[in-house]
Motif scaffolding. Structure first.
Motif, PDB file in Angstrom:
ATOM      1  N   UNK A 186     -25.000  42.586  12.902  1.00 30.06           N
ATOM      2  CA  UNK A 186     -24.169  41.414  12.540  1.00 30.06           C
ATOM      3  C   UNK A 186     -22.831  41.527  13.270  1.00 30.06           C
ATOM      4  N   UNK A 187     -22.254  40.395  13.689  1.00 29.96           N
ATOM      5  CA  UNK A 187     -20.952  40.476  14.383  1.00 29.96           C
ATOM      6  C   UNK A 187     -19.870  41.062  13.483  1.00 29.96           C
ATOM      7  N   UNK A 188     -19.022  41.915  14.074  1.00 29.73           N
ATOM      8  CA  UNK A 188     -17.843  42.398  13.344  1.00 29.73           C
ATOM      9  C   UNK A 188     -16.772  41.318  13.431  1.00 29.73           C
ATOM     10  N   UNK A 189     -15.755  41.474  12.598  1.00 31.02           N
ATOM     11  CA  UNK A 189     -14.675  40.489  12.626  1.00 31.02           C
ATOM     12  C   UNK A 189     -14.110  40.390  14.049  1.00 31.02           C
ATOM     13  N   UNK A 190     -14.013  39.170  14.539  1.00 32.39           N
ATOM     14  CA  UNK A 190     -13.423  38.958  15.867  1.00 32.39           C
ATOM     15  C   UNK A 190     -14.443  39.023  17.006  1.00 32.39           C
ATOM     16  N   UNK A 191     -15.657  39.501  16.743  1.00 34.62           N
ATOM     17  CA  UNK A 191     -16.645  39.553  17.828  1.00 34.62           C
ATOM     18  C   UNK A 191     -17.232  38.154  18.081  1.00 34.62           C
ATOM     19  N   UNK A 247     -19.910  37.094  24.313  1.00 37.05           N
ATOM     20  CA  UNK A 247     -18.783  37.823  24.917  1.00 37.05           C
ATOM     21  C   UNK A 247     -18.950  39.313  24.609  1.00 37.05           C
ATOM     22  N   UNK A 248     -19.007  39.626  23.309  1.00 38.86           N
ATOM     23  CA  UNK A 248     -19.163  41.035  22.915  1.00 38.86           C
ATOM     24  C   UNK A 248     -20.633  41.432  22.982  1.00 38.86           C
ATOM     25  N   UNK A 249     -21.463  40.595  22.475  1.00 37.67           N
ATOM     26  CA  UNK A 249     -22.926  40.794  22.467  1.00 37.67           C
ATOM     27  C   UNK A 249     -23.570  39.410  22.449  1.00 37.67           C
ATOM     28  N   UNK A 250     -24.868  39.376  22.728  1.00 32.75           N
ATOM     29  CA  UNK A 250     -25.698  38.223  22.355  1.00 32.75           C
ATOM     30  C   UNK A 250     -26.318  38.622  21.024  1.00 32.75           C
ATOM     31  N   UNK A 272     -11.347  53.305  13.002  1.00 33.54           N
ATOM     32  CA  UNK A 272     -11.719  51.972  13.498  1.00 33.54           C
ATOM     33  C   UNK A 272     -11.906  51.011  12.333  1.00 33.54           C
ATOM     34  N   UNK A 273     -12.375  51.547  11.199  1.00 37.88           N
ATOM     35  CA  UNK A 273     -12.430  50.745   9.974  1.00 37.88           C
ATOM     36  C   UNK A 273     -13.517  49.680   9.964  1.00 37.88           C
ATOM     37  N   UNK A 274     -14.554  49.843  10.800  1.00 37.28           N
ATOM     38  CA  UNK A 274     -15.598  48.807  10.860  1.00 37.28           C
ATOM     39  C   UNK A 274     -16.873  49.235  10.134  1.00 37.28           C
ATOM     40  N   UNK A 275     -16.979  50.522   9.786  1.00 37.44           N
ATOM     41  CA  UNK A 275     -18.271  51.023   9.290  1.00 37.44           C
ATOM     42  C   UNK A 275     -18.216  51.356   7.801  1.00 37.44           C
TER      43      UNK A 275
END
Ligand SMILES: Nc1ncnc2c1ncn2[C@@H]1O[C@H](COP(=O)(O)OP(=O)(O)OP(=O)(O)O)[C@@H](O)[C@H]1O
Ligand SMILES: Nc1nc2c(ncn2[C@@H]2O[C@H](COP(=O)(O)O)[C@@H](O)[C@H]2O)c(=O)[nH]1
Length: 204
Positions: A43-48, A52-55, A138-141
């Motif tokens: 799932x996209x992280x905030x701001x992704x 651009x970042x992934x498909x 990083x605070x994403x996980x």
């Protein structure tokens, strides 16, 4: 006939700073590589941003891409699929441009089998405690994902011996400089002795 571009693979454990280093390299105006945007079921992280970042794909869509042989490599990492679109990579290399992949180690191993002449660079952290610090900060996980990523990291770091170069990411600017120098040196090393260079000697 145009020389093919160089396939540059940057790999390393989760949290070492691959994405940060890659973004820094691509923010430099004289960077001449093309970045291959990966596919993922994460799932996209905030701001992704998609494209651009992934498909970003569903598992069903991703599995269709696997069946249709549309991926140069793919791997399942901490419960999600990640893969590299093969058509983009081949087409861009054929145009004589260097392609930059930022992928985890299982995928890099598959790419090595298909592109033995690629340039494989492994990014290492200064220490395992600094690696943990980076993933946590990083605070994403979730805690579960942090533990998964850290336990995978030890086996991943073992694989650095399969790479052409090991680069320490102590500071982002240093790591970028080292990677850029490696690419320049590899281009020089791989350059064929063109007839015009020999003609230059004859003329003198
Ligand atoms: N040289 C560095 N010094 C300190 N912090 C860094 C450095 N490089 C990256 N970081 C930080 O470490 C964290 C992880 O970086 P990044 O997301 O780029 O890692 P990654 O290897 O791409 O991770 P993943 O494989 O999980 O996508 C980020 O918070 C980033 O700002
Ligand atoms: N094998 C592949 N690995 C990839 C690809 N794109 C990214 N990655 C790697 O997956 C992990 C996790 O990424 P995250 O964005 O969820 O933190 C990381 O090591 C990436 O480098 C790919 O196309 N193939």
């Amino acid at each position: 006939m145009k020389e093919k571009g160089l396939l540059i693979v940057l790999s390393g454990p989760s949290g070492v700073g691959k994405g940060t280093v890659r973004k820094e390299i691509f923010s430099q105006p004289d960077t001449a590589f093309e970045y291959s945007i990966s596919m993922t079921t994460r799932k996209p992280r905030q701001g992704e941003v998609d494209g651009v970042d992934y498909f970003f794909k569903s598992r069903e869509e991703f599995e269709t891409l696997i069946e249709q042989d549309k991926l140069l490599e793919y791997a399942e990492f901490v419960g999600n699929y990640y893969g590299t679109p093969v058509d983009y990579v081949k087409q861009t290399l054929n145009e004589g441009k260097d392609v930059f992949l930022e992928i985890e180690v299982q995928g890099a191993k598959q790419v090595r089998e298909k592109f033995p002449d690629g340039l494989f660079i492994f990014l290492v952290p200064p220490s395992l405690s600094e690696l943990k610090n980076r993933i946590v900060t990083r605070g994403t996980e979730t805690e579960d994902s942090i533990n998964h990523r850290l336990s995978a990291a030890k086996e991943e770091i073992e694989m650095m011996k399969l790479y052409d170069y090991v680069v320490e990411n102590d500071q982002v600017e240093n790591a970028c400089e080292r990677i850029n120098s490696i690419v320049v040196a590899e281009h020089c090393r791989r350059t064929r002795v063109e007839p015009r260079y020999l003609k230059m000697l004859e003329a003198e």
